[in-house]
Design an enzyme around this catalytic site. Structure first.
Site, PDB file in Angstrom:
ATOM      1  N   ASP A  36       4.032 -21.530  17.306  1.00 50.58           N
ATOM      2  CA  ASP A  36       5.102 -20.798  16.614  1.00 50.58           C
ATOM      3  C   ASP A  36       6.218 -21.739  16.144  1.00 50.58           C
ATOM      4  O   ASP A  36       6.815 -21.513  15.093  1.00 50.58           O
ATOM      5  CB  ASP A  36       5.680 -19.737  17.568  1.00 50.58           C
ATOM      6  CG  ASP A  36       6.646 -18.788  16.876  1.00 50.58           C
ATOM      7  OD1 ASP A  36       6.276 -18.251  15.817  1.00 50.58           O
ATOM      8  OD2 ASP A  36       7.771 -18.589  17.381  1.00 50.58           O
ATOM      9  N   GLU A  53      16.382 -21.027  21.319  1.00 51.02           N
ATOM     10  CA  GLU A  53      16.680 -19.679  20.807  1.00 51.02           C
ATOM     11  C   GLU A  53      17.157 -18.808  21.956  1.00 51.02           C
ATOM     12  O   GLU A  53      16.613 -18.898  23.067  1.00 51.02           O
ATOM     13  CB  GLU A  53      15.422 -19.058  20.209  1.00 51.02           C
ATOM     14  CG  GLU A  53      14.932 -19.767  18.972  1.00 51.02           C
ATOM     15  CD  GLU A  53      13.853 -18.945  18.301  1.00 51.02           C
ATOM     16  OE1 GLU A  53      14.208 -18.102  17.472  1.00 51.02           O
ATOM     17  OE2 GLU A  53      12.668 -19.130  18.642  1.00 51.02           O
ATOM     18  N   ARG A  95       0.805  -1.229   0.000  1.00 55.03           N
ATOM     19  CA  ARG A  95       0.000   0.000   0.000  1.00 55.03           C
ATOM     20  C   ARG A  95       0.833   1.273   0.000  1.00 55.03           C
ATOM     21  O   ARG A  95       0.383   2.318  -0.423  1.00 55.03           O
ATOM     22  CB  ARG A  95      -0.868   0.002   1.260  1.00 55.03           C
ATOM     23  CG  ARG A  95      -2.315  -0.238   0.922  1.00 55.03           C
ATOM     24  CD  ARG A  95      -3.241  -0.036   2.061  1.00 55.03           C
ATOM     25  NE  ARG A  95      -2.601   0.012   3.357  1.00 55.03           N
ATOM     26  CZ  ARG A  95      -3.237  -0.199   4.492  1.00 55.03           C
ATOM     27  NH1 ARG A  95      -4.504  -0.485   4.490  1.00 55.03           N
ATOM     28  NH2 ARG A  95      -2.617  -0.118   5.651  1.00 55.03           N
ATOM     29  N   LYS A 109      21.546 -20.106  21.093  1.00 57.16           N
ATOM     30  CA  LYS A 109      20.796 -20.575  19.929  1.00 57.16           C
ATOM     31  C   LYS A 109      21.399 -21.911  19.521  1.00 57.16           C
ATOM     32  O   LYS A 109      22.617 -22.024  19.326  1.00 57.16           O
ATOM     33  CB  LYS A 109      20.934 -19.567  18.793  1.00 57.16           C
ATOM     34  CG  LYS A 109      20.120 -19.917  17.561  1.00 57.16           C
ATOM     35  CD  LYS A 109      20.239 -18.788  16.532  1.00 57.16           C
ATOM     36  CE  LYS A 109      19.522 -19.117  15.237  1.00 57.16           C
ATOM     37  NZ  LYS A 109      18.075 -19.020  15.328  1.00 57.16           N
ATOM     38  N   HIS A 144       8.050 -26.282  12.597  1.00 59.63           N
ATOM     39  CA  HIS A 144       9.477 -26.600  12.491  1.00 59.63           C
ATOM     40  C   HIS A 144       9.867 -27.900  13.203  1.00 59.63           C
ATOM     41  O   HIS A 144      10.503 -28.770  12.617  1.00 59.63           O
ATOM     42  CB  HIS A 144      10.323 -25.454  13.028  1.00 59.63           C
ATOM     43  CG  HIS A 144       9.955 -24.107  12.479  1.00 59.63           C
ATOM     44  ND1 HIS A 144       9.534 -23.932  11.188  1.00 59.63           N
ATOM     45  CD2 HIS A 144       9.947 -22.870  13.041  1.00 59.63           C
ATOM     46  CE1 HIS A 144       9.295 -22.633  10.980  1.00 59.63           C
ATOM     47  NE2 HIS A 144       9.520 -21.986  12.095  1.00 59.63           N
ATOM     48  N   LYS A 186      12.274 -19.613  23.914  1.00 61.98           N
ATOM     49  CA  LYS A 186      12.969 -18.344  23.659  1.00 61.98           C
ATOM     50  C   LYS A 186      13.725 -17.939  24.924  1.00 61.98           C
ATOM     51  O   LYS A 186      13.438 -18.445  26.009  1.00 61.98           O
ATOM     52  CB  LYS A 186      11.949 -17.259  23.317  1.00 61.98           C
ATOM     53  CG  LYS A 186      11.198 -17.550  22.031  1.00 61.98           C
ATOM     54  CD  LYS A 186      11.065 -16.306  21.177  1.00 61.98           C
ATOM     55  CE  LYS A 186      10.300 -16.569  19.903  1.00 61.98           C
ATOM     56  NZ  LYS A 186      11.154 -16.950  18.787  1.00 61.98           N
ATOM     57  N   LYS A 213       4.133 -19.088   6.732  1.00 54.64           N
ATOM     58  CA  LYS A 213       3.555 -19.548   7.975  1.00 54.64           C
ATOM     59  C   LYS A 213       3.083 -18.332   8.785  1.00 54.64           C
ATOM     60  O   LYS A 213       3.562 -17.240   8.510  1.00 54.64           O
ATOM     61  CB  LYS A 213       4.559 -20.387   8.752  1.00 54.64           C
ATOM     62  CG  LYS A 213       5.804 -19.600   9.196  1.00 54.64           C
ATOM     63  CD  LYS A 213       6.477 -20.220  10.367  1.00 54.64           C
ATOM     64  CE  LYS A 213       5.681 -19.977  11.628  1.00 54.64           C
ATOM     65  NZ  LYS A 213       6.460 -19.418  12.734  1.00 54.64           N
ATOM     66  N   ASP A 268       7.809 -23.793   5.113  1.00 54.02           N
ATOM     67  CA  ASP A 268       8.352 -23.997   6.447  1.00 54.02           C
ATOM     68  C   ASP A 268       9.850 -23.841   6.260  1.00 54.02           C
ATOM     69  O   ASP A 268      10.502 -24.722   5.695  1.00 54.02           O
ATOM     70  CB  ASP A 268       8.016 -25.391   6.976  1.00 54.02           C
ATOM     71  CG  ASP A 268       8.475 -25.539   8.414  1.00 54.02           C
ATOM     72  OD1 ASP A 268       9.595 -25.072   8.721  1.00 54.02           O
ATOM     73  OD2 ASP A 268       7.737 -26.097   9.226  1.00 54.02           O
ATOM     74  N   HIS A 269      10.402 -22.729   6.704  1.00 56.55           N
ATOM     75  CA  HIS A 269      11.798 -22.451   6.307  1.00 56.55           C
ATOM     76  C   HIS A 269      12.770 -23.474   6.887  1.00 56.55           C
ATOM     77  O   HIS A 269      13.882 -23.610   6.409  1.00 56.55           O
ATOM     78  CB  HIS A 269      12.194 -21.003   6.624  1.00 56.55           C
ATOM     79  CG  HIS A 269      12.490 -20.728   8.064  1.00 56.55           C
ATOM     80  ND1 HIS A 269      11.521 -20.512   8.995  1.00 56.55           N
ATOM     81  CD2 HIS A 269      13.667 -20.642   8.736  1.00 56.55           C
ATOM     82  CE1 HIS A 269      12.078 -20.295  10.172  1.00 56.55           C
ATOM     83  NE2 HIS A 269      13.390 -20.377  10.050  1.00 56.55           N
ATOM     84  N   LYS A 314      16.505 -25.394   5.230  1.00 57.30           N
ATOM     85  CA  LYS A 314      17.854 -25.362   5.818  1.00 57.30           C
ATOM     86  C   LYS A 314      18.663 -26.523   5.261  1.00 57.30           C
ATOM     87  O   LYS A 314      18.166 -27.657   5.186  1.00 57.30           O
ATOM     88  CB  LYS A 314      17.772 -25.459   7.352  1.00 57.30           C
ATOM     89  CG  LYS A 314      17.218 -24.209   8.011  1.00 57.30           C
ATOM     90  CD  LYS A 314      17.294 -24.302   9.514  1.00 57.30           C
ATOM     91  CE  LYS A 314      16.530 -23.183  10.188  1.00 57.30           C
ATOM     92  NZ  LYS A 314      17.182 -21.885  10.186  1.00 57.30           N
TER      93      LYS A 314
END
Ligand code: BG6
Length: 488
Positions: free
Chosen positions: A239, A220, A46, A335, A244, A330, A152, A181-182, A186
Site C-alpha cells: 500500500d 498516518e 454503471r 500524520k 510512495h 497506520k 495505483k 503515484d500521487h 505533492k
C-alpha cells in the site's frame, strides 16, 4: 496548459476518487484558468445518473473537499463541461457506444485522456476494450493524442505488474501511459529535485562521505477504517512502500539527470531501484496496531502488517554502506511524512563539552506534509557558556515564503502534467517492476519463514519497539525534524 479540445473520460466515475479528488482537482485547475480549452469531462459508470444528477453529486464533492475555492459562479461554468455516460466496464459494446458518444460531443478532432479510476481488476480489460474499439489510436494527420492514466495499485506483486504492463502495452505505447503515484504530485516531493539540483551547496555532500544515514517516514494517524477489505489483502508494503516511499527514496538517492525530460528523470530513478541490495529479513520489522483484527473486513487471524520498517542499501559509488531506513504505518501518533538526512559527526571534536553532553549530528529534514518545509539542524554555542553547545534550526516553511500561495492537491498537478504530455511525475513500467522485485521477497519471506515475528503496537504510538531497535543496533535513532513538535 491544456490545448485544443480534449475529452477527459473517467472510468469509475461514481466512485470515491472521482468526487473526492479528481473533480475537485479539475475544478481548481479550471478556476485557475488552466483548463479553458479542455472541452469535456465524461464520467463513465454503471449507475443511472443523468448529466444533471451527476453534476449535482460532483458539486457536493467540490463543496466538501475544496470548500475554500468553491463558488457557485465558477461551478456553473465548469459544470457545463461535465457529462455522464452510463456503461458497463465488462461490456465491449459499451465502449463502442462511448466512442460514438464522444464523437458527437467533440466538435472536431479531439485529444483524449482516459482515467482509470476503477477497481484495479478492471485496468487490463478496460485498456483492452479501448484498444479493440480503436480508441487508443492516435491520429497523426490531425495531430491528436490518446493517453491513459492508471491509478495505483499497479499490480500486487511482480508477476501481476508484468502481466498488467503487458496487457496495457497491447493497446497503448509506453509513452501514452501515465501511472499515478500521487506522492510525486505533492509540491514538496517535486521540490526535492529543485532543492538538490537548483542549488550548489547540497550536492557535494550528498553522498557516503558526508551522509551517515537517511530516514524516510510516512506516518498516518488514521486506521484502516472502511478500507479493511482491500487493505487486509494488501498490507503496508504494497500500500505504501512499493510506490510512495520508494518514489521518495528514488528522488533523494538518484543521480542528476541531464535534463528535466521525463525519460531522463525516470532513467535515473529506475537505476536506484535496480541498485538496491536484496533486503535481509533481519533488517525488517512488521507490526499491526492493536485492534486491527477487530476491524470489519479483517480476517480474524490476519497477519497483514499495518506497520513496517526496513533497512536497505543502495549498491553504487554514491551510497555504498549508507543505511536507508524506511518506515510507515497506520494508527500512529500523528500524520507526518518526512525525509531526514543525518550527516556524519565531525571527525574530531576539539571542544570540551560539559560532562554527559554530546553533540547531535547535523540533520536536514525535508518535510513532505503536513508542516511543508525544510529544516537544517546544526550546533551552536550556548551564549555565556564556556564551551557548551545546543542544536538549533534553520527553517524554511512554505507558509512564510510563498505568501498566500496555498499548496495545491497532488491531483491538480498530475492531471495538468498528463494533459501537457509530461510524464516525469508518473512511474514508468521498469520502475514499477524493479520496485516489486525488492518488495516481493520481503513479503514472501515474512509469509514462508514467519520471520521476523509480527509485532504489535498500541494505536496512537509511533510504532513498535522493534522499530526503535532496528536503528539502535546500528547506533542510530529515528529522528524527527519538522515533526519534532508533534513528539510532545
Ligand atoms: C494511499 C494509500 O495511496 O495513500 C492509503 O492507499 C494512504 O492507505 C494514502 O492512506 C496516504 O496518502 P496521503 O497523501 O494522505 O499521505
Amino acid at each position: 496548459m491544456a490545448k485544443t479540445h480534449t475529452s477527459i473520460v473517467i472510468f469509475g466515475a461514481s466512485g470515491d476518487l472521482t468526487w473526492r479528488k479528481l473533480i475537485p482537482a479539475l475544478y481548481n485547475n479550471f478556476k485557475k484558468g488552466r483548463l479553458i480549452e479542455c472541452a469535456n469531462v465524461i464520467g463513465f459508470a454503471r449507475r443511472s445518473y443523468t448529466d444533471e444528477s451527476f453534476r449535482e453529486r460532483l458539486r457536493e464533492g467540490v463543496e466538501k473537499f475544496s470548500p475554500e475555492s468553491f463558488d457557485v459562479e465558477t461551478w456553473n461554468e465548469f459544470s457545463k463541461m461535465l457529462h455522464y455516460f452510463r456503461g458497463n466496464l465488462d461490456h465491449a459494446d459499451d465502449f463502442a457506444k462511448l466512442h460514438n458518444f464522444l464523437h458527437e460531443l467533440e466538435i472536431s478532432n479531439a485529444n483524449r485522456l482516459y482515467y482509470l479510476a476503477t477497481a484495479p481488476s478492471f485496468y487490463a480489460s478496460v485498456a483492452g476494450f479501448l484498444g479493440a474499439a480503436g480508441m487508443s489510436k492516435e491520429d497523426e494527420d490531425a495531430g491528436t493524442w490518446r493517453r491513459i492514466i492508471i491509478e495505483k495499485p499497479f499490480g500486487h506483486d511482480l508477476a501481476s505488474a508484468q502481466a498488467l504492463n503487458h496487457a496495457v502495452h497491447a493497446a497503448f505505447e509506453e509513452r501514452q501511459i501515465y501511472r499515478i503515484d500521487h506522492y510525486l504530485g505533492k509540491e514538496t516531493s517535486q521540490n526535492i529535485l529543485f532543492f538538490r539540483y537548483a542549488n550548489t551547496i547540497f550536492e557535494p555532500i550528498w553522498n557516503r562521505r558526508y551522509v551517515n544515514n537517511v530516514q524516510i517516514s510516512v506516518a498516518e494517524s488514521v486506521d484502516v477504517g472502511k478500507r479493511a477489505g482491500y487493505y487486509d489483502k494488501s498490507g503496508v508494503l504494497r500500500d505504501m512502500f512499493q510506490n510512495h516511499l520508494f518514489q521518495l527514496l528514488a528522488l533523494v538517492a538518484m543521480e542528476a539527470p541531464a535534463s528535466f525530460d521525463a525519460d531522463a528523470v525516470r532513467n535515473e530513478k529506475a537505476k536506484v531501484f535496480q541498485s538496491i541490495r536484496p533486503v535481509d529479513l533481519n533488517d525488517t520489522v512488521r507490526a499491526q496496531y492493536e485492534g486491527y483484527l477487530q476491524e470489519e473486513g479483517v480476517a480474524p487471524d490476519s497477519q497483514t502488517p499495518t506497520y513496517a520498517a526496513l533497512k536497505l542499501f543502495i549498491n553504487n559509488w554514491r551510497w555504498q554502506g549508507v543505511p536507508f531506513y524506511l518506515r510507515s504505518g497506520k494508527a500512529l501518533k500523528h500524520k507526518s511524512s518526512e525525509i531526514v538526512i543525518e550527516f556524519q559527526r565531525p571527525p574530531h571534536l576539539m571542544f570540551d563539552l560539559p560532562k554527559g553532553r554530546d553533540i547531535t549530528p547535523n540533520v536536514l529534514s525535508i518535510c513532505i506534509q503536513p508542516d511543508e518545509g525544510i529544516q537544517l539542524r546544526f550546533e551552536a554555542k550556548v551564549p555565556d557558556s564556556d564551551q557548551d553547545m545546543r542544536s538549533v534550526n534553520m527553517d524554511f516553511e512554505y507558509e512564510d515564503f510563498f505568501d498566500g500561495a496555498s499548496i495545491p492537491e497532488a491531483y491538480e498537478r498530475l492531471l495538468l502534467e498528463a494533459l501537457d504530455g509530461d510524464a516525469s511525475l508518473f512511474t514508468r513500467s521498469d520502475e514499477i517492476e524493479a520496485s516489486w522485485k525488492i518488495i516481493d521477497p520481503i513479503i514472501n519471506g515474512w509469509t514462508e519463514r514467519s520471520q521476523p515475528e509480527l509485532a504489535t503496537h498500541k494505536k496512537g504510538e509511533w510504532g513498535p519497539e522493534e522499530s526503535v531497535e532496528l536503528l539502535a543496533r546500528d547506533g542510530h535513532q529515528w529522528r524527527f525534524g519538522c515533526a519534532e513538535h508533534r513528539l510532545k
